[in-house]
Scaffold this motif. Structure first.
Motif, PDB file in Angstrom:
ATOM      1  N   LEU A 229     -48.797  -2.587  19.235  1.00 57.36           N
ATOM      2  CA  LEU A 229     -49.601  -1.520  18.656  1.00 57.36           C
ATOM      3  C   LEU A 229     -48.784  -0.234  18.723  1.00 57.36           C
ATOM      4  N   VAL A 230     -48.559   0.393  17.569  1.00 59.03           N
ATOM      5  CA  VAL A 230     -47.714   1.585  17.492  1.00 59.03           C
ATOM      6  C   VAL A 230     -48.479   2.780  18.052  1.00 59.03           C
ATOM      7  N   THR A 231     -47.872   3.467  19.044  1.00 56.33           N
ATOM      8  CA  THR A 231     -48.506   4.650  19.647  1.00 56.33           C
ATOM      9  C   THR A 231     -47.811   5.940  19.233  1.00 56.33           C
ATOM     10  N   GLY A 232     -46.889   5.868  18.279  1.00 60.04           N
ATOM     11  CA  GLY A 232     -46.235   7.061  17.756  1.00 60.04           C
ATOM     12  C   GLY A 232     -45.245   7.658  18.747  1.00 60.04           C
ATOM     13  N   PRO A 233     -45.130   8.994  18.795  1.00 54.38           N
ATOM     14  CA  PRO A 233     -44.155   9.626  19.690  1.00 54.38           C
ATOM     15  C   PRO A 233     -44.611   9.671  21.144  1.00 54.38           C
ATOM     16  N   ASP A 234     -45.752   9.060  21.438  1.00 56.73           N
ATOM     17  CA  ASP A 234     -46.345   9.097  22.782  1.00 56.73           C
ATOM     18  C   ASP A 234     -46.073   7.793  23.515  1.00 56.73           C
ATOM     19  N   CYS A 235     -45.366   7.870  24.648  1.00 61.97           N
ATOM     20  CA  CYS A 235     -45.135   6.682  25.490  1.00 61.97           C
ATOM     21  C   CYS A 235     -46.318   6.528  26.433  1.00 61.97           C
ATOM     22  N   LYS A 236     -47.162   5.547  26.184  1.00 64.05           N
ATOM     23  CA  LYS A 236     -48.401   5.356  26.932  1.00 64.05           C
ATOM     24  C   LYS A 236     -48.129   4.662  28.268  1.00 64.05           C
ATOM     25  N   ALA A 237     -48.769   5.140  29.310  1.00 63.56           N
ATOM     26  CA  ALA A 237     -48.730   4.454  30.603  1.00 63.56           C
ATOM     27  C   ALA A 237     -49.902   3.491  30.649  1.00 63.56           C
ATOM     28  N   VAL A 238     -49.646   2.213  30.456  1.00 57.22           N
ATOM     29  CA  VAL A 238     -50.713   1.216  30.431  1.00 57.22           C
ATOM     30  C   VAL A 238     -50.748   0.494  31.771  1.00 57.22           C
ATOM     31  N   ILE A 239     -51.946   0.136  32.213  1.00 63.09           N
ATOM     32  CA  ILE A 239     -52.107  -0.391  33.575  1.00 63.09           C
ATOM     33  C   ILE A 239     -52.747  -1.775  33.618  1.00 63.09           C
ATOM     34  N   SER A 240     -52.859  -2.411  32.459  1.00 58.96           N
ATOM     35  CA  SER A 240     -53.572  -3.684  32.384  1.00 58.96           C
ATOM     36  C   SER A 240     -52.649  -4.898  32.436  1.00 58.96           C
ATOM     37  N   GLY A 241     -51.340  -4.656  32.507  1.00 58.08           N
ATOM     38  CA  GLY A 241     -50.382  -5.753  32.380  1.00 58.08           C
ATOM     39  C   GLY A 241     -49.664  -5.726  31.053  1.00 58.08           C
ATOM     40  N   MET A 242     -50.202  -4.949  30.088  1.00 55.26           N
ATOM     41  CA  MET A 242     -49.418  -4.655  28.883  1.00 55.26           C
ATOM     42  C   MET A 242     -48.370  -3.629  29.292  1.00 55.26           C
ATOM     43  N   TYR A 243     -47.427  -3.338  28.409  1.00 56.00           N
ATOM     44  CA  TYR A 243     -46.354  -2.445  28.827  1.00 56.00           C
ATOM     45  C   TYR A 243     -45.896  -1.592  27.646  1.00 56.00           C
ATOM     46  N   PRO A 244     -45.447  -0.343  27.962  1.00 60.84           N
ATOM     47  CA  PRO A 244     -44.942   0.529  26.906  1.00 60.84           C
ATOM     48  C   PRO A 244     -43.495   0.194  26.582  1.00 60.84           C
ATOM     49  N   LEU A 245     -43.151   0.246  25.303  1.00 59.50           N
ATOM     50  CA  LEU A 245     -41.796  -0.034  24.847  1.00 59.50           C
ATOM     51  C   LEU A 245     -41.391   0.985  23.792  1.00 59.50           C
ATOM     52  N   VAL A 246     -40.089   1.138  23.608  1.00 62.34           N
ATOM     53  CA  VAL A 246     -39.604   1.872  22.447  1.00 62.34           C
ATOM     54  C   VAL A 246     -39.737   0.930  21.249  1.00 62.34           C
ATOM     55  N   ALA A 247     -40.526   1.339  20.267  1.00 61.24           N
ATOM     56  CA  ALA A 247     -40.690   0.507  19.068  1.00 61.24           C
ATOM     57  C   ALA A 247     -39.444   0.593  18.194  1.00 61.24           C
ATOM     58  N   TRP A 248     -38.961   1.819  17.973  1.00 60.80           N
ATOM     59  CA  TRP A 248     -37.676   2.035  17.291  1.00 60.80           C
ATOM     60  C   TRP A 248     -37.275   3.491  17.483  1.00 60.80           C
ATOM     61  N   GLN A 249     -36.036   3.769  17.165  1.00 60.00           N
ATOM     62  CA  GLN A 249     -35.488   5.112  17.340  1.00 60.00           C
ATOM     63  C   GLN A 249     -34.533   5.394  16.181  1.00 60.00           C
ATOM     64  N   LEU A 250     -34.812   6.464  15.424  1.00 65.92           N
ATOM     65  CA  LEU A 250     -34.014   6.796  14.243  1.00 65.92           C
ATOM     66  C   LEU A 250     -33.518   8.232  14.320  1.00 65.92           C
ATOM     67  N   LYS A 251     -32.289   8.441  13.875  1.00 71.30           N
ATOM     68  CA  LYS A 251     -31.715   9.786  13.847  1.00 71.30           C
ATOM     69  C   LYS A 251     -31.921  10.380  12.467  1.00 71.30           C
ATOM     70  N   ARG A 252     -32.451  11.601  12.444  1.00 78.40           N
ATOM     71  CA  ARG A 252     -32.651  12.290  11.179  1.00 78.40           C
ATOM     72  C   ARG A 252     -31.343  12.915  10.692  1.00 78.40           C
ATOM     73  N   ALA A 253     -31.379  13.428   9.463  1.00 81.53           N
ATOM     74  CA  ALA A 253     -30.207  14.118   8.909  1.00 81.53           C
ATOM     75  C   ALA A 253     -29.857  15.343   9.752  1.00 81.53           C
ATOM     76  N   SER A 254     -30.885  15.922  10.400  1.00 77.18           N
ATOM     77  CA  SER A 254     -30.679  17.098  11.247  1.00 77.18           C
ATOM     78  C   SER A 254     -30.073  16.740  12.599  1.00 77.18           C
ATOM     79  N   LYS A 255     -29.767  15.476  12.802  1.00 73.58           N
ATOM     80  CA  LYS A 255     -29.210  14.934  14.046  1.00 73.58           C
ATOM     81  C   LYS A 255     -30.253  14.770  15.155  1.00 73.58           C
TER      82      LYS A 255
END
Length: 531
Positions: free
Chosen positions: A302-328
């Motif tokens: 489930l995508v949580t956007g720019p927010d890294c959620k602290a989940v406590i149920s046994g699910m876990y937060p991950l980086v979904a993806w990371q992209l560099k803009r033209a502005s670096k």
């Protein structure tokens, strides 16, 4: 003069199969090739892949897919890869000395070590200290640390086990000759170095492969300091982590692929994990979007956007993806993930036991009876993940009587794997506060109409199945095309997603299914803590 048509070669190395597809700029498949991944099982609970045998198959499917597309290597605009996560090896890349085979994410050799660590005073102290810091600071990373546990699927415990039991590896680490490879970093090295002809190519992994290892901290976006402090692992053996828009992968070294590859310069445009690839393939780009991959295991992201959620149920937060803009500037998008590891595994096991001849038959068999006649199955060959989090649970049927038929057993199997997914959906909604409306499904089991309709009825949510079941291939293609300039924005990709079927929930079924799921949930107590 007409511009040359673009062609993307997309390699996907999964748990069961590896495939390479050649797609054009309209995402039409022009050629493909596939082969089975040979899983070795040297003793119970051990699941390995012999690396050089896997490499030969990778070379074979890449070459065959281009040949089957009636193209030459010079026609390929770029290559992209997606890989299973948390499968790793250690080796001396200069001498090509492997200290062990790939140890896959399914491997359970470190199970006793996991239990020891999770009940240790040190981990309990760290959890308590983290919670105290959370109360003082209200920072999400400390809340996540308060429930931190080792899991078999992570790299950490299996690497610790191997270090403790492998004398050759111990010696190599002491002499600083060993390094750790995730599956993606190893494939990237082999592709870029010409199978070791140029051993000095950079040791890199993409962030979506590193994030699930248990060695990486998604809150600080770096290898965790706990790697050294708690586990004594020198982070210098780990690959450097790069973003998904990384532009310095370089080119496929032609030496491995034969004479017709001479003088080619095929750029490697993208590398990403299979679950991120499936998110991209399902076009889950917006916060609150969710996809469920139903393959060997079931993975909800489930995508949580720019927010890294602290989940406590046994699910876990991950980086979904990371992209560099033209502005670096680098944009990091997060997700939460939950897994039910026994999904396709249950279907394969039932087939081996003679409950049906082909998985394609299971939908019709399940629909041949109105219900399971009060028979329930617990799909726990690898224990039960979130929100149950009992990795000592057992599998089995309960409630059988002389009137139980094979059809009841098959239906109970399929219902049980859907119940596990519904548990993940409800947990994800609770953890994030997002009320879901649509679930996008992919993977081999998603082709089962009974499973998809039952999931819609049990969850009360619309289930959307795309025309193309190869979400990982499509996602890897989309990212490579954007990185390589074939497409320019995520909006450019929308025209490539075609929904084959939408399964609408049937409200009249909801109450009876909810009652059955409640009874199935009671059965968890009977199977829990067995081992």
């Amino acid at each position: 003069m007409t511009a040359m048509k673009a062609h993307i070669a997309a390699l996907d190395v999964g748990t069961t199969y590896l495939r390479c597809f050649v797609l054009d700029e309209n995402c039409a498949v022009e050629g493909s090739a596939a082969d089975a991944v040979e899983l070795l099982n040297p003793q119970p609970g051990y699941f390995e892949i012999e690396p050089e045998g896997l490499w030969r198959k990778i070379v074979k499917v890449i070459r065959e897919s281009i040949h089957n597309a009636k193209l030459t290597p010079a026609d390929i605009s770029c290559l992209t890869i997606s890989t299973q996560r948390c499968t790793f090896l250690t080796w001396n890349h200069r001498t090509k000395e492997y200290y062990h085979n790939f140890i896959t994410w399914k491997d359970l050799r470190a199970d006793e070590l996991v239990q020891q660590w999770n009940s240790s005073c040190l981990l309990r102290f760290m959890n308590g200290f983290s919670y105290s810091l959370y109360l003082l600071t209200r920072q999400a990373r400390f809340l996540a640390g308060s429930v931190l546990k080792l899991m078999n699927g992570q790299v950490t415990p299996r690497l610790l086990y191997e270090i403790a039991h492998n004398k050759q590896l111990q010696r190599a680490l002491h002499e600083k000759k060993a390094r750790l490879e995730l599956l993606d970093s190893w494939i990237l090295y082999k592709l870029r170095s010409g199978n070791g002809l140029d051993p000095d190519v950079a040791h890199i992994t993409d962030i979506t492969s590193s994030t699930a290892t248990g060695l990486y901290d998604p809150f600080t976006l770096s290898w965790s300091p706990l790697v050294r402090w708690m586990f004594g692992i020198d982070s210098s053996v780990l690959p450097r982590v790069v973003e998904n828009s990384y532009r310095d992968f370089g080119y496929v070294h032609p030496s491995t692929f034969g004479q017709e590859w001479n003088n080619t310069k095929i750029p490697i445009a993208a590398s990403l994990s299979d679950q991120t690839a499936a998110m991209w393939g399902s076009q889950c780009f917006a916060t609150g979007n969710v996809k469920i991959t139903m393959g060997t295991g079931a993975f909800l992201n489930l995508v949580t956007g720019p927010d890294c959620k602290a989940v406590i149920s046994g699910m876990y937060p991950l980086v979904a993806w990371q992209l560099k803009r033209a502005s670096k500037q680098i944009d990091t998008i997060y997700c939460i993930e939950g897994a039910a590891h026994d999904f396709g595994t249950v279907v394969t096991w039932a087939q081996s036991c003679g409950l049906f001849e082909s998985p394609a038959e299971t939908a019709a068999i399940a629909e041949s009876v109105p219900d399971t006649n009060d028979v329930y199955f617990m799909p726990a060959f690898s224990g039960l993940g979130p929100p149950v989090n009992d990795y000592r649970a057992a599998s089995g049927f309960i409630g059988m009587t002389p009137s139980t038929t094979k059809a009841h057993l098959v239906r109970a199997l399929l219902e049980s794997i859907v119940f596990r997914v519904v548990q993940l959906i409800e947990t994800a909604e609770h953890e994030t506060g997002h009320k879901l409306k649509v679930i996008k499904v992919d993977g081999g089991v998603s082709r089962n109409d009974f499973v998809c309709q039952f999931l819609a009825d049990a969850s009360g949510l619309r289930v959307e199945r795309a025309d193309c079941s190869e979400s990982s291939i499509m996602g890897a293609t989309f990212l490579a095309g954007v990185n390589h300039g074939i497409w320019h924005t995520l909006d450019d990709l929308k025209r490539f997603r075609h929904v084959e079927r939408i399964f609408e929930p049937q409200p009249k079924q909801f109450d009876s299914i909810a009652n059955r799921m409640q009874k199935w949930s009671r059965a968890i107590e009977r199977f829990s803590g067995w081992y």
